[in-house]
Structure formats: C-alpha cells, structure tokens
Design a protein around this motif. Structure first.
Motif: not given
Length: 344
Positions: A281-303
């Motif tokens: 579920r986590i990775l599917t959400r990241w795929s839908d949100q066009k996550v490519h690297n850990m910086n993208d994950v951190l940006a989602l966390d901050q948002e």
C-alpha cells in the motif's frame, strides 16, 4: 509583456543541446534525469572532468542508484547507449544522435504489422501428434526429464505445455529453460504459474542466454533477501505471494532497493511485524505520486506534516462549542493497525 535580451560581459563556453531534446524529451522527464544528461553534455567538451557513477552521484548529491536509474531511463529513450563489461560494470557512455519522435512515430505506423509479429505469442494447446513429435527430439526429451527432476514429480499436461511454450514459441534454449526452472525452485517455488511469470518477464526483457538471466537474477536474489531481512525474516525463503509483491516493487514499479527497504521499515515501525500487503500500500501510493528517490519521500512527509499542522487549529476551533460534551480523540493510525491485525 515585452521580450527581453539575455547578455553577458564575458565570452561564455558553449554546450550544445539539441532542440529535439528540449522540445520532446525534456518536458516529460524527471528533473534529476535532465540534470544528469546536461552534465554529460558538459563533460563531453571538457576532457578534464573524470567521469564515474560515484563521481556523478557526488556532483548531483544523489545516490549511485539514482544516477544509474537516470542513465537507464535515457538509454530506453534512445538518447544514449551504455557500454558495460562482462561483470556489468559501466565502462562507457555513448551519446547518440537525438531521435526525432515524429519520424519514429511515422516509422512505427508503417511497420505496425511487423511489430505485431514480434509480440509475445499466446500459449497454444498441442495435439497428441505434436506432443509425440517433441518427445522424439532428444533435446526436448532431456529438457522435460530435467524439469521432472527439479520439480520432484511427473509433469502434468499443463506443465509440459508451459515448458514447450518457452521452447517452441518463445524460442528459449533448453539451457535457458533449465536455468529458469532451477532458479524458481531454488527460490522456494515449484509453482508452474510462478515459473511462467518469471519466464515471461525474461522474454519481455529480451533475455535470450543463461548469462543474461544470471546477471538479472543475481541482482534480484540479492535484493529479495535484503527485503526479507528488513522484515526480520531470516529463516526461510519467500513464498509465492511474497515473491509476487517483490517482483511488482522492483520490476513493475521499478523502485530502487532503498525505497523498498524504507517501505519495509515503515511497515515494521507501524505494525511491529512483517506485512507485505501493508508495504505494498505504501509503495503503490509512492508510485502513484511519482516518487523516484528518498528526497521525494521526504518531501511527501513534509507536506503531510504541514497539512496535519493546518488541520490542528481548525479542529481546536470547532471544539469550543458544546463544551459539556466529551469528545473522543480517535487515533486513526492505531485503528488502521487494529483493522489490519484483525484480518490476519
């Protein structure tokens, strides 16, 4: 709004960028991928720059996996070609002439029938006469015998047809099919469905030799055990449903190992036990949100944290009425955790 003129006092160096790249390839690409390509163009005219994957990672402040993802992306686009040795170590990069997508589309339309012929054929049922003909071929007879030994049983008709599908329709060599079955069995699966899934993935990836298959499976096996270890599973091989999830994360979503391990870490942190469904579920959400690297994950966390902070004052403001009513403070994360646990 008036136009403006760009000027400079000095004599600038020049790095030429194709208009085709700017018009057709740059707009749809990840910005980090674009930076990697532009840096390669700059390095092409500067022999003093020493190039390596590690060096590019340092310059871009990215991981080596990020750099390799960018290079492979541009290779798929036909922008460059990667030259590797037998150990799959990058030895050189050839910057290709930028393909004209308009011309490519016209060419593709003109050869659509030829492409259809090259698509992966659908499995067919073999007549008794055809099966008997295969049985008369020594190579085919030996192949089926070896598969019998690996699977530890006499092959069923559907299993025989699957093996013949690889041999007769996908044109896998007998050695490659033997390695395919051996690989799946060593991973803990004797399911012909799983063997078919892996074999089709190899066919789509253009794998035609045992050497190419070993190169792919060595990396995949290493990543698989890293994922199992992240879940605290060290005493067994992954079972079929778990292998399907891992295949999906690494190949369908094309996530780097560090992103998958981060999802596993968050799953363990939340549930305190391995749960492939929750990680998916986590990775599917990241795929839908066009996550490519850990910086993208951190940006989602901050948002997410910003949205939570904005909701808090509004929630407090609504609580000023009916002060005698005792409101319930639900922990939705905890409720989600209890729901998942009740399903298992």
């Amino acid at each position: 709004m008036s136009d403006f003129v760009l000027k400079t006092d000095g004599t600038p160096g020049v790095t030429s960028v194709s208009n085709l790249f700017l018009d057709y390839y740059m707009p749809g690409a990840n910005g980090e991928y674009v930076k990697v390509y532009l840096y390669l163009l700059r390095a092409l005219n500067c022999p003093d720059i020493s190039l390596s994957v590690a060096g590019l990672a340092d310059v871009m402040d990215k991981t080596e996996s990020d750099i390799l993802r960018a290079l492979k992306y541009w290779e798929k686009q036909g922008i460059l070609s990667l030259e590797c040795d037998d150990a799959n170590t990058l030895q050189g990069i050839y910057l290709c002439t930028i393909p004209d997508p308009v011309a490519k589309k016209s060419e593709a339309n003109a050869t659509v029938s030829l492409r259809q012929e090259k698509e992966t054929p659908a499995p067919k049922s073999y007549s008794p006469e055809e099966l008997n003909a295969f049985a008369q071929q020594s190579e085919c007879r030996q192949l089926l015998f070896v598969c019998n030994q690996y699977l530890g049983k006499t092959l069923s008709p559907s299993e025989i047809e699957t093996i013949l599908y690889f041999y007769d329709q996908l044109h896998f060599s007998a050695d490659l099919i033997e390695y395919l079955v051996e690989y799946c069995v060593c991973k803990g699966s004797k399911s012909i469905h799983y063997i078919r899934t892996v074999g089709l993935a190899w066919a789509e990836a253009g794998i035609s030799t045992v050497g190419q298959a070993k190169e792919r499976t060595t990396t995949y096996r290493r990543n698989t055990f890293a994922i199992m270890k992240a879940f605290g599973i060290n005493d067994r091989n992954p079972v079929d449903p778990e292998l399907s999830y891992i295949e999906k994360w690494l190949n369908t979503y094309d996530f780097t190992l560090d992103l998958v391990l981060e999802a596993c870490r968050r799953t363990m942190e939340r549930l305190h036990k391995p749960n492939f469904e929750y990680a998916d579920r986590i990775l599917t959400r990241w795929s839908d949100q066009k996550v490519h690297n850990m910086n993208d994950v951190l940006a989602l966390d901050q948002e997410h944290q910003k949205k939570a902070a904005r909701r808090a004052p509004a929630s407090q403001a609504r609580s000023t009425g009916f002060t005698n009513f005792q409101q319930r403070d639900y922990d939705f994360d905890e409720l989600e955790k209890q729901l998942l646990e009740s399903q298992h």
